[in-house]
Design an enzyme around this catalytic site. Structure first.
Site, PDB file in Angstrom:
ATOM      1  N   GLU A 185       0.844  -1.195   0.000  1.00  0.00           N
ATOM      2  CA  GLU A 185       0.000   0.000   0.000  1.00  0.00           C
ATOM      3  C   GLU A 185       0.881   1.246   0.000  1.00  0.00           C
ATOM      4  O   GLU A 185       1.764   1.375   0.858  1.00  0.00           O
ATOM      5  CB  GLU A 185      -0.910   0.044   1.231  1.00  0.00           C
ATOM      6  CG  GLU A 185      -2.057  -0.918   1.213  1.00  0.00           C
ATOM      7  CD  GLU A 185      -3.033  -0.668   2.362  1.00  0.00           C
ATOM      8  OE1 GLU A 185      -4.184  -1.088   2.241  1.00  0.00           O
ATOM      9  OE2 GLU A 185      -2.643  -0.038   3.373  1.00  0.00           O
ATOM     10  N   CYS A 186       0.660   2.134  -0.936  1.00  0.00           N
ATOM     11  CA  CYS A 186       1.324   3.434  -0.987  1.00  0.00           C
ATOM     12  C   CYS A 186       2.845   3.269  -0.899  1.00  0.00           C
ATOM     13  O   CYS A 186       3.474   2.822  -1.846  1.00  0.00           O
ATOM     14  CB  CYS A 186       0.773   4.359   0.096  1.00  0.00           C
ATOM     15  SG  CYS A 186       1.131   6.110  -0.206  1.00  0.00           S
ATOM     16  N   GLY A 187       3.467   3.579   0.247  1.00  0.00           N
ATOM     17  CA  GLY A 187       4.909   3.405   0.371  1.00  0.00           C
ATOM     18  C   GLY A 187       5.343   1.975   0.122  1.00  0.00           C
ATOM     19  O   GLY A 187       6.395   1.732  -0.487  1.00  0.00           O
ATOM     20  N   THR A 190      -1.197  -0.840  -4.449  1.00  0.00           N
ATOM     21  CA  THR A 190      -2.098   0.285  -4.650  1.00  0.00           C
ATOM     22  C   THR A 190      -1.523   1.520  -3.980  1.00  0.00           C
ATOM     23  O   THR A 190      -0.727   1.430  -3.043  1.00  0.00           O
ATOM     24  CB  THR A 190      -3.486   0.028  -4.025  1.00  0.00           C
ATOM     25  OG1 THR A 190      -3.351  -0.014  -2.586  1.00  0.00           O
ATOM     26  CG2 THR A 190      -4.091  -1.273  -4.502  1.00  0.00           C
TER      27      THR A 190
END
Length: 437
Positions: free
Chosen positions: A328-330, A428
């Site tokens: 997720e993200c990072g 994502t």
């Protein structure tokens, strides 16, 4: 009778978090059991709440969460002497289109639960006008019970007296006032407060803030103001969220920490075992795990270390040959080919996806997200609908793999941050909050 308050403000940056932590610790020092919540999508503040109260704090989000889920989460406050729910942004600030049970505004939670609002007001550059602002907030939305005001960053005793008199003229109680130069500020960085686990003096800072609050705020009047008729749902009701696997390898350190506490609790309640490992310590996912999850965090601050940690990268690559890995993200950025830091230097990441990101030209991406999966991801089938939010400053240089989902903002507009997938690996930019129902 229950005691609860939603601590809100006209805008961000007025001192809601500091006041919440100080009140929580001051009341705990009185022997009260205090339960905190955070309204809205914030994965940093709950850890501060936990440090102040000794009780785990979770998020309440009216855009992402259905009413039943919010009710199940608030049930943990049933045995508390006081509930403090910290708001986000301004009291009525949310999105234009309602989601699961509201717009994401703190006022949604106040009305839904019947909890009174304690307004934190910074009257800098104002005097009587501050009372007009408070009265406008009080009268803006029927169904939201307005309790009173705490003044923050007051310039002088004369300034305080002027504001207090104006508040009295419109029938708004002032519970206390804090001086402009109160030495209780918490350190910040670009995504919010520096994380609780990174602050060695956090307990001392909270204790100092609590002492100031005890001197400057009428806690007896505040506790009386907090009385309400709220009654929780069944205290044994569970928040349901499908875990990504039975044995979950969870990256957890200063670079990977942005995951919502209610999700981890729900995964454990469903019978999953969570095994943490530290990429920054050059650890790979435990080999006994059947899925690996890399949360968001601050990869841009640790990109050089991550690039140099060959054991972590090799172990994750070997894991992904046979088992699902999701970021997720990072975490998504680390699954990519490379990250360009703020100085323009490129650092090689794990290469499990083709994603290339850059922080050299920062641009904020912020907002709620609704995702409909094109293919399965850990714990979710193709076609599943998920609610979450996106908050980062990275720019996409390349995203060559197949899109993971159709991702839209709160108003239904498509966004380019679709996530991507390759083999057993998916990622994502949005942080999962709840499954859409």
């Amino acid at each position: 009778m229950a005691k609860a308050l939603v601590i809100s403000a006209p805008a961000s940056g007025t001192g809601k978090t500091t006041l919440t932590l100080a009140l929580a610790r001051a009341c705990r020092d009185r022997g009260l059991a205090v339960q905190c919540f955070k309204s809205g999508p914030d994965y940093i503040d709950p850890a501060f709440h936990t440090a102040a109260t000794g009780r785990p704090s979770v998020n309440l989000d009216s855009w992402a969460m259905p009413r039943a889920m919010i009710g199940a989460l608030t049930a943990r406050g049933e045995d508390a002497d006081l509930i403090l729910a910290e708001g986000s942004m301004g009291l009525f600030d949310g999105v234009a289109t309602e989601g699961a049970s509201g717009t994401g505004a703190s006022a949604d939670i106040a009305e839904m639960m019947g909890w009174p609002v304690l307004l934190v007001l910074d009257p800098a550059g104002q005097a009587q006008t501050a009372a007009a602002v408070a009265a406008g907030l009080r009268d803006f939305r029927r169904g939201v019970r307005f309790g009173g005001v705490v003044l923050n960053r007051v310039a002088s005793p004369r300034h305080e007296d002027l504001v207090r008199r104006a508040m009295a003229s419109v029938g708004i109680p002032v519970l206390g006032a804090l001086p402009r130069h109160a030495p209780i500020a918490l350190p910040e960085r670009h995504l919010g407060l520096v994380q609780a686990e990174e602050q060695a003096r956090l307990s001392d800072l909270i204790a100092e803030a609590a002492r100031l609050i005890t001197e400057r705020i009428d806690l007896d009047a505040l506790l009386q103001l907090a009385e309400c008729e709220w009654k929780s749902q069944d205290a044994h009701s569970l928040v349901r969220a499908t875990p990504p696997g039975q044995r979950i390898a969870l990256a957890r350190d200063a670079a990977f920490s942005f995951i919502y506490p209610h999700l981890l609790e729900a995964w454990r309640a469903a019978g999953s075992e969570i095994m943490t490992f530290s990429p920054l310590a050059d650890e790979g996912p435990p080999d006994t795990a059947d899925v690996c999850w890399l949360p968001g965090g601050y990869p841009e601050l640790h990109a050089g270390t991550i690039a140099a940690n060959r054991h972590f990268r090799g172990a994750l690559q070997a894991f992904a040959e046979t088992r699902p890995v999701h970021g997720e993200c990072g975490g998504y950025m680390v699954l990519g080919s490379g990250v360009v830091d703020a100085k323009g230097e490129r650092h090689e990441m794990t290469g499990l996806l083709g994603l290339e990101t850059s922080f050299a030209k920062r641009r904020m991406h912020l907002g709620y997200r609704h995702a409909e999966l094109n293919v399965p991801m850990p714990g979710q089938q193709s076609g599943a609908c998920l609610r979450g939010h996106e908050f980062h400053y990275a720019s996409i240089l390349a995203q060559p793999d197949a899109p993971l989902a159709r991702v839209r903002d709160a108003n239904g507009a498509d966004v380019p941050e679709t996530g991507s997938h390759r083999g057993h690996v998916s990622g994502t930019f949005f942080h999962l909050i709840a499954e859409a129902v």
